[in-house]
Design an enzyme around this catalytic site. Structure first.
Site, mmCIF file in Angstrom:
data_model
loop_
_atom_site.group_PDB
_atom_site.id
_atom_site.type_symbol
_atom_site.label_atom_id
_atom_site.label_comp_id
_atom_site.label_asym_id
_atom_site.label_seq_id
_atom_site.Cartn_x
_atom_site.Cartn_y
_atom_site.Cartn_z
ATOM 1 N NE ARG A 1 77.012 -0.280 19.554
ATOM 2 C CZ ARG A 1 76.075 -1.160 19.567
ATOM 3 N NH1 ARG A 1 76.580 -2.107 19.480
ATOM 4 N NH2 ARG A 1 74.648 -0.743 18.792
ATOM 5 C CE1 TYR A 2 81.462 -2.676 22.207
ATOM 6 C CE2 TYR A 2 80.903 -3.561 19.908
ATOM 7 C CZ TYR A 2 80.536 -3.282 21.051
ATOM 8 O OH TYR A 2 79.452 -4.477 21.971
ATOM 9 N NE ARG B 1 85.893 -4.689 18.895
ATOM 10 C CZ ARG B 1 85.787 -4.816 20.292
ATOM 11 N NH1 ARG B 1 86.111 -3.146 20.048
ATOM 12 N NH2 ARG B 1 84.580 -4.640 21.150
ATOM 13 C CB CYS C 1 69.359 -12.439 4.189
ATOM 14 S SG CYS C 1 70.095 -10.971 5.406
ATOM 15 C CB CYS D 1 67.125 -15.125 11.430
ATOM 16 S SG CYS D 1 68.313 -15.843 9.965
ATOM 17 C CB CYS E 1 66.647 -10.864 11.692
ATOM 18 S SG CYS E 1 68.431 -9.591 11.286
ATOM 19 N NE ARG F 1 72.678 -5.186 12.515
ATOM 20 C CZ ARG F 1 74.203 -6.023 11.810
ATOM 21 N NH1 ARG F 1 74.405 -6.543 11.140
ATOM 22 N NH2 ARG F 1 74.924 -5.670 12.980
ATOM 23 C CG ASP G 1 69.981 -7.626 20.291
ATOM 24 O OD1 ASP G 1 70.015 -7.547 21.197
ATOM 25 O OD2 ASP G 1 70.251 -7.536 18.849
ATOM 26 C CG ASP H 1 74.944 -6.030 21.308
ATOM 27 O OD1 ASP H 1 75.146 -4.865 22.161
ATOM 28 O OD2 ASP H 1 75.476 -6.698 20.639
ATOM 29 C CE LYS I 1 78.119 -8.321 19.598
ATOM 30 N NZ LYS I 1 78.576 -6.557 19.190
HETATM 31 C C1 LIG Z 1 79.277 -7.202 17.906
HETATM 32 C C2 LIG Z 1 79.906 -5.747 17.239
HETATM 33 C C3 LIG Z 1 81.171 -5.620 16.743
HETATM 34 C C4 LIG Z 1 81.954 -6.229 17.357
HETATM 35 O O1 LIG Z 1 82.201 -6.513 18.740
HETATM 36 P P1 LIG Z 1 83.473 -7.971 19.354
HETATM 37 O O2 LIG Z 1 83.572 -8.128 20.455
HETATM 38 O O3 LIG Z 1 84.708 -7.586 18.696
HETATM 39 O O4 LIG Z 1 82.861 -9.063 18.382
HETATM 40 C C5 LIG Z 1 81.571 -4.496 16.684
HETATM 41 N N1 LIG Z 1 80.746 -3.185 16.121
HETATM 42 C C6 LIG Z 1 79.294 -3.220 16.333
HETATM 43 C C7 LIG Z 1 78.608 -2.970 16.115
HETATM 44 C C8 LIG Z 1 79.211 -4.540 16.613
HETATM 45 O O5 LIG Z 1 77.531 -5.225 17.075
HETATM 46 S S1 SF4 Z 2 70.119 -13.008 11.363
HETATM 47 FE FE1 SF4 Z 2 69.231 -11.271 9.989
HETATM 48 S S2 SF4 Z 2 70.388 -10.337 8.881
HETATM 49 FE FE2 SF4 Z 2 71.723 -12.661 9.470
HETATM 50 S S3 SF4 Z 2 70.996 -13.860 7.951
HETATM 51 FE FE3 SF4 Z 2 69.448 -14.055 9.234
HETATM 52 S S4 SF4 Z 2 67.871 -12.632 8.690
HETATM 53 FE FE4 SF4 Z 2 70.247 -12.004 7.446
#
Ligand SMILES: *Cc1c(COP(=O)(O)O)cnc(C)c1O
Ligand code: SF4
Length: 459
Positions: A146-147, A150, A159, A163, A166, A168, A327, A364, A371
């Site tokens: 996305r960025y 990175r 996991c 959580c 979560c 995801r 989120d 986010d 973010k």
């Molecule tokens: C959070 C995130 C990152 C890392 O973001 P930083 O601000 O550098 O910590 C990179 N890719 C994705 C998809 C993210 O959600």
């Molecule tokens: S937040 Fe989601 S991905 Fe992270 S440890 Fe908890 S359940 Fe697993």
């Protein structure tokens, strides 16, 4: 909805959990102690199991079914009511994490983070399963780019503890699989073809649920890409299964420096001798540690509780990194707080505690906006010559911009009749407005007469 991330089934770090009782191989779960309210360690008996400190034992004894939960939490109506929730969003609780529940009900922060609630089925139309649109930012399935510089790798869907909040939920635990060798090759091929990616985040799921060998293999494959400068691992193991941080694992991780770890503590009750030891091992191996918490209603949406967490984290050499606004994910709506709550917590922390202990509060953003930091306002007003800023005490300060010969310095004359307001600060007629009885003012008046430089070192 999108397809599962990993179509090929690859190695999974542990055999699927059996329907064994929570407590142990040899003793039946004791339900008597459970109902007692507010005892620090509800079930000391389970902690005496000889393999308690063995992370694989903890993994294979996770609470996964309603029956297992009932063995621990003897409220039959409650346990039965959440059966449909578990069908949709899997449950897993390590015995270690369950032992951090102090009061077995919904008022307990640890309980709320690990035990499902019917509220997870609440589904208003503004929620989605993937509000960050990660699935649309995957050039290779499992790799979110996305960025600019990175990328984030979903290395496993497993996991140790799922959580309830979560982000995801669409991925975590729906199947417990990890990245295949073939998919990993596609990922490293993409990274090689995209040298602008210098920072790879190994995430999931929780990548440290994988075996030492798999972790070693994945990190070494990523490290072989010459353009990758730093590797980050996102893991909740120090919180939910700290015995996973074994000496052997630490020795593997430290081969891949510069390697950073971000973990996920949300509440002071999660900080224990075991989690402190896990962080100590990682920090001693030269791994910088950060923390990403999520702001959760009735869990940590309280300035004093959050302050305590941050102070404890820095003592463990864990730097608070992000505080996330919850989120817009389907299934976590009951945890969501108004944005104002996060701003309130930031307002409370700044100035009161070390900057080292203050994370950045971020949203986010939906639609994959990424973010976005959100702060209290510190700029009160501006003029061409001055910016008026305020500090945490409510002091207003006029900050002069650089002087240019052609910019008039003073737009207003000081008035000797009335007290100045913000306009007088912005115009440069006054330089500050000071609240009368801040803690610092009172201390200054009590003790700090003017000190000469020569006195500083007691000369
Ligand atoms: C959070 C995130 C990152 C890392 O973001 P930083 O601000 O550098 O910590 C990179 N890719 C994705 C998809 C993210 O959600
Ligand atoms: S937040 Fe989601 S991905 Fe992270 S440890 Fe908890 S359940 Fe697993």
């Amino acid at each position: 909805m999108s397809q599962p991330l990993y179509v090929e089934t690859a190695e999974v770090s542990d055999k699927p959990p059996s329907r064994q009782a929570l407590v142990s191989d040899d003793e039946p779960p004791s339900t008597t102690a459970v109902a007692t309210v507010a005892t620090a360690a509800p079930k000391p008996s389970i902690q005496t199991h000889s393999r308690w400190n063995d992370w694989r034992w903890q993994m294979s004894h996770r609470i996964r079914s309603v029956e297992q939960l009932f063995g621990y939490f003897p409220d039959k109506a409650y346990c039965q009511s959440i059966e449909p929730v578990i069908g949709k969003y899997p449950m897993a609780i390590t015995p270690y994490y369950a032992s951090l529940i102090r009061k077995v009900d919904l008022a307990d922060p640890v309980f709320q983070m690990c035990v499902p609630q019917l509220d997870e089925l609440y589904d208003p139309p503004f929620l989605s399963s993937d509000p960050l649109e990660e699935h649309d930012d995957m050039p290779v399935p499992g790799l979110v780019h996305r960025y600019p510089d990175r990328a984030l790798l979903i290395a496993t869907t497993t996991c140790s503890m799922y959580c309830r909040h979560c982000t995801r939920k669409r991925v975590a635990g729906t199947r417990e699989t990890s990245i295949s060798a073939r998919r990993l090759e596609q990922v490293t091929a993409y990274l090689t073809a995209h040298p602008e990616v210098s920072d790879v985040i190994v995430s999931g799921g929780d990548p440290l649920t994988m075996s030492d060998e798999s972790i070693d293999m994945i990190l070494s494959a990523i490290r072989k890409v010459p353009s990758v400068q730093i590797i980050r691992v996102g893991t909740r193991m120090p919180v939910v299964l700290p015995m996973r941080i074994t000496d052997n694992l630490v020795n593997i991780l430290k081969k891949y420096h510069p390697l950073w770890i971000n973990t996920h503590f949300n509440h002071p009750n999660e900080i224990t001798p075991e989690s402190m030891e896990a962080c100590r091992k990682l920090a001693d191996a030269g791994i910088p540690l950060g923390n990403q918490s999520v702001l959760l209603r009735n869990v940590n949406d309280n300035p004093q509780v959050y302050e305590q967490l941050c102070r404890m984290l820095v003592r463990m050499r864990v730097r608070p990194y992000y505080l996330y606004q919850c989120d817009l994910v389907r299934g976590v709506e009951h945890f969501r707080t108004p944005v104002s709550k996060g701003i309130e917590i930031m307002e409370y922390l700044r100035g009161r505690v070390s900057g080292l202990a203050i994370p950045l509060f971020v949203i986010d953003a939906p639609h994959g906006g990424g973010k976005i930091p959100v702060l209290p306002n510190y700029i009160v007003s501006t003029s061409p010559t001055h910016t008026v800023i305020r500090n945490f005490e409510g002091m207003l300060i006029s900050y002069p911009e650089p002087a240019h010969r052609d910019t008039p310095r003073m737009m207003a004359e000081p008035s000797h009749d009335t007290a100045p307001g913000v306009w007088e600060l912005a115009s440069g007629a006054y330089s500050r407005i000071q609240p009368a009885r801040t803690i610092r003012q009172v201390r200054r008046q009590a003790c700090c007469h003017h000190i000469e430089n020569s006195e500083l070192l007691g000369q």
